[in-house]
Enzyme design. Structure first.
Site, PDB file in Angstrom:
ATOM      1  N   VAL A  21      -8.002  -4.833  35.651  1.00  0.00           N
ATOM      2  CA  VAL A  21      -7.490  -4.186  34.432  1.00  0.00           C
ATOM      3  C   VAL A  21      -5.964  -4.303  34.383  1.00  0.00           C
ATOM      4  CG1 VAL A  21      -7.277  -2.027  33.144  1.00  0.00           C
ATOM      5  CG2 VAL A  21      -9.454  -2.621  34.218  1.00  0.00           C
ATOM      6  N   LYS A 110     -10.465   8.632  34.357  1.00  0.00           N
ATOM      7  CA  LYS A 110     -11.266   9.756  33.822  1.00  0.00           C
ATOM      8  C   LYS A 110     -11.385  10.886  34.833  1.00  0.00           C
ATOM      9  CE  LYS A 110     -14.251   6.788  35.827  1.00  0.00           C
ATOM     10  NZ  LYS A 110     -14.440   5.362  35.756  1.00  0.00           N
ATOM     11  N   GLU A 134      -6.474   7.119  26.386  1.00  0.00           N
ATOM     12  CA  GLU A 134      -7.579   6.563  25.592  1.00  0.00           C
ATOM     13  C   GLU A 134      -8.549   5.740  26.445  1.00  0.00           C
ATOM     14  OE1 GLU A 134      -8.357   6.822  21.930  1.00  0.00           O
ATOM     15  OE2 GLU A 134     -10.070   6.282  23.164  1.00  0.00           O
ATOM     16  N   ILE A 141     -13.446   1.503  23.386  1.00  0.00           N
ATOM     17  CA  ILE A 141     -13.813   2.266  22.179  1.00  0.00           C
ATOM     18  C   ILE A 141     -12.754   3.337  21.908  1.00  0.00           C
ATOM     19  CG2 ILE A 141     -15.533   3.801  21.137  1.00  0.00           C
ATOM     20  CD1 ILE A 141     -17.605   2.646  23.057  1.00  0.00           C
ATOM     21  N   GLY A 192     -22.175  -7.932  39.985  1.00  0.00           N
ATOM     22  CA  GLY A 192     -20.877  -7.251  39.893  1.00  0.00           C
ATOM     23  C   GLY A 192     -20.847  -6.145  38.861  1.00  0.00           C
ATOM     24  N   GLU A 195     -21.310  -1.061  41.700  1.00  0.00           N
ATOM     25  CA  GLU A 195     -20.538  -1.025  42.939  1.00  0.00           C
ATOM     26  C   GLU A 195     -21.481  -1.069  44.135  1.00  0.00           C
ATOM     27  OE1 GLU A 195     -17.158  -0.531  42.928  1.00  0.00           O
ATOM     28  OE2 GLU A 195     -16.918  -0.115  40.791  1.00  0.00           O
ATOM     29  N   LYS A 210     -16.363  11.823  32.053  1.00  0.00           N
ATOM     30  CA  LYS A 210     -16.020  11.390  30.692  1.00  0.00           C
ATOM     31  C   LYS A 210     -16.429  12.446  29.654  1.00  0.00           C
ATOM     32  CE  LYS A 210     -16.307   6.468  31.895  1.00  0.00           C
ATOM     33  NZ  LYS A 210     -17.227   5.323  32.015  1.00  0.00           N
TER      34      LYS A 210
HETATM   35  N1  HSE Z   1     -18.249   2.368  36.014  1.00  0.00           N
HETATM   36  C1  HSE Z   1     -18.058   2.611  34.621  1.00  0.00           C
HETATM   37  C2  HSE Z   1     -19.268   2.187  33.851  1.00  0.00           C
HETATM   38  C3  HSE Z   1     -16.885   1.901  34.030  1.00  0.00           C
HETATM   39  O1  HSE Z   1     -20.230   1.649  34.414  1.00  0.00           O
HETATM   40  O2  HSE Z   1     -19.289   2.385  32.655  1.00  0.00           O
HETATM   41  C4  HSE Z   1     -15.597   2.588  34.261  1.00  0.00           C
HETATM   42  O3  HSE Z   1     -15.579   3.856  33.712  1.00  0.00           O
END
Ligand code: HSE
Length: 435
Positions: A21, A110, A134, A141, A192, A195, A210
């Site tokens: 990122v 988050k 954001e 989004i 991928g 995790e 979130k």
């Molecule tokens: N691991 C999160 C997901 C992405 O699978 O949406 C990062 O918040």
């Protein structure tokens, strides 16, 4: 006010994190906001990495890369700190230090915004700098901005979301291929999408952080981790998709915050049966979707990529550019007149799907029906499936009418004690939408 601009009116960006990122953010700065051809002139002036010798997905001057976050924050050329490390600590410490040093902060984190967001926003306000986040929910989004700005005239009735792409990818594959959770999880890990330690996603923590962030904005009330009901997707089986489909539903990991003066505010994360008739049932793969219902605007729908380097960098860059262009303060969310009481999950009211393995003999269904009736739970439909004549077992799938969670939990204990019940395999909530 922060020294967001250096002498020649270039805003210096300090990146805490230069992974996929961070590299996408750096690329966006380099490719789209060069000093000479952009109205908002930005420059990455410092970046922190864990390992300076690792190859990067962006061509960046190695002299500005270090392993020392505090030196990046203290760098006088840095006007905006972009935090992309994740986790509560040390991110909280670094963001606080940056805000106190008069730097604006943009974060995609988050967990820190869920657990320490109010403290951080207060620190930003005290120091007359901005903290924008954001990218912390829903990746690319735009959802924080609308709750903070565009929807402020509304009282929000509900926020219902698929906000974890990993679990949505897994559940979509299970639905489409009839595959079991563990097989799809392994595949997602190989690709991928998941995790190696998948707990944050599959056990619902990521979605919980979130929805907590969204609920605070929607309802002006702290919604800490320990008041949010959380259940992950490990117990959802291929069979549940098969039976749910016969009943007209698919299964999604939903994160919901709902509030009214009568019920208080309830936030919950759990797998839910969703009718094929509603749009949420068609949000597939790694996509995210957030449905917000406001009293003035009605239902709104936000859908898109909830993760990934470019979408996340899109949200980060939006915040960076808002700061450079002089956006007003953080805003405080929507028009709740007074904070809601936090409600208990035991008062939640919904239909339930119950899957039970029973001995296929006379009176079993009557016994289960009696236990449900004693708990004031009315049955909507019953399926008997996968009868195993050799062992004398069968699956009993029961759909109830709406019932109170506390009553259902009482009934579950009693069902488990019935002699003819081998086990209660699954209890899933149905997400009910107004007709
Ligand atoms: N691991 C999160 C997901 C992405 O699978 O949406 C990062 O918040």
């Amino acid at each position: 006010m922060a020294a967001a601009r250096t002498d020649n009116q270039v805003t210096g960006i300090g990146l805490l994190g230069l992974g996929i990122v961070g590299s996408a953010v750096a690329r966006a700065v380099i490719e789209r906001h060069r000093t000479e051809d952009s109205s908002a002139s930005l420059k990455v002036v410092a970046a922190v990495v864990r390992n300076t010798s690792r190859p990067r997905a962006v061509d960046i001057d190695s002299s500005i890369v270090s392993t020392d976050p505090k030196s990046v924050i203290a760098n006088p050329e840095v006007g905006i700190v972009v935090e992309l490390m994740g986790g509560e600590e040390p991110a909280f410490d670094y963001i606080t230090t940056a805000l106190k040093a008069g730097k604006h902060v943009v974060t995609a984190n988050k967990e820190v915004m869920c657990k320490r967001g109010s403290e951080l926003l207060a620190t930003a306000a005290e120091n007359n700098v901005k903290l924008f986040y954001e990218a912390s929910v829903g990746g690319g989004i735009p959802i924080i901005g609308p709750l903070m700005n565009d929807l402020t005239a509304n009282r929000i009735q509900s926020v219902r979301a698929i906000i974890n792409g990993t679990t949505n990818f897994i559940l979509t594959k299970m639905a489409n291929e009839g595959a079991d959770f563990n097989d799809v999880l392994s595949e997602a890990q190989e690709l991928g999408y998941a995790e190696s330690d998948p707990s944050a996603d599959v056990d619902g923590y990521d979605a919980l952080y979130k929805i907590s962030v969204l609920a605070r904005l929607a309802y002006h009330t702290e919604v800490p981790v320990d008041v949010i009901y959380r259940e992950g997707i490990r117990e959802v089986h291929a069979k549940d998709f098969r039976y749910a489909k016969e009943l007209g539903f698919t299964i999604k990991l939903l994160a919901v915050a709902q509030a009214s003066n009568e019920t208080g505010l309830l936030a919950r994360v759990h797998p839910a049966l969703i009718s094929f008739d509603v749009p949420m049932a068609s949000v597939n793969g790694v996509l995210n979707a957030v449905e917000v219902e406001g009293d003035m605007v009605g239902p709104l729908w936000f859908q898109g990529p909830g993760a990934g380097p470019e979408p996340t960098a899109s949200a980060v860059m939006g915040d960076v550019l808002r700061i450079v262009k002089g956006a007003p303060s953080n805003g405080s969310g929507t028009a709740t007149t007074q904070p809601f009481e936090i409600a208990s999950m035991s008062d939640h009211f919904c239909q339930y799907y119950i899957r039970i393995t029973v001995s296929d003999q006379a009176g079993v269904l009557a016994n289960v029906a009696r236990v449900l009736g004693d708990a004031d739970i009315s049955i909507n439909s019953v399926l008997q499936k996968d009868t195993d004549i050799e062992n004398g077992h069968a699956d009993l799938v029961i759909m109830t009418h709406p019932a109170r969670e506390a009553n259902m939990q009482k009934a579950v204990s009693s069902i488990n004690e019935l002699d003819s019940v081998l086990r209660l395999d699954n209890l899933l909530r149905v997400e009910n939408y107004a007709e």
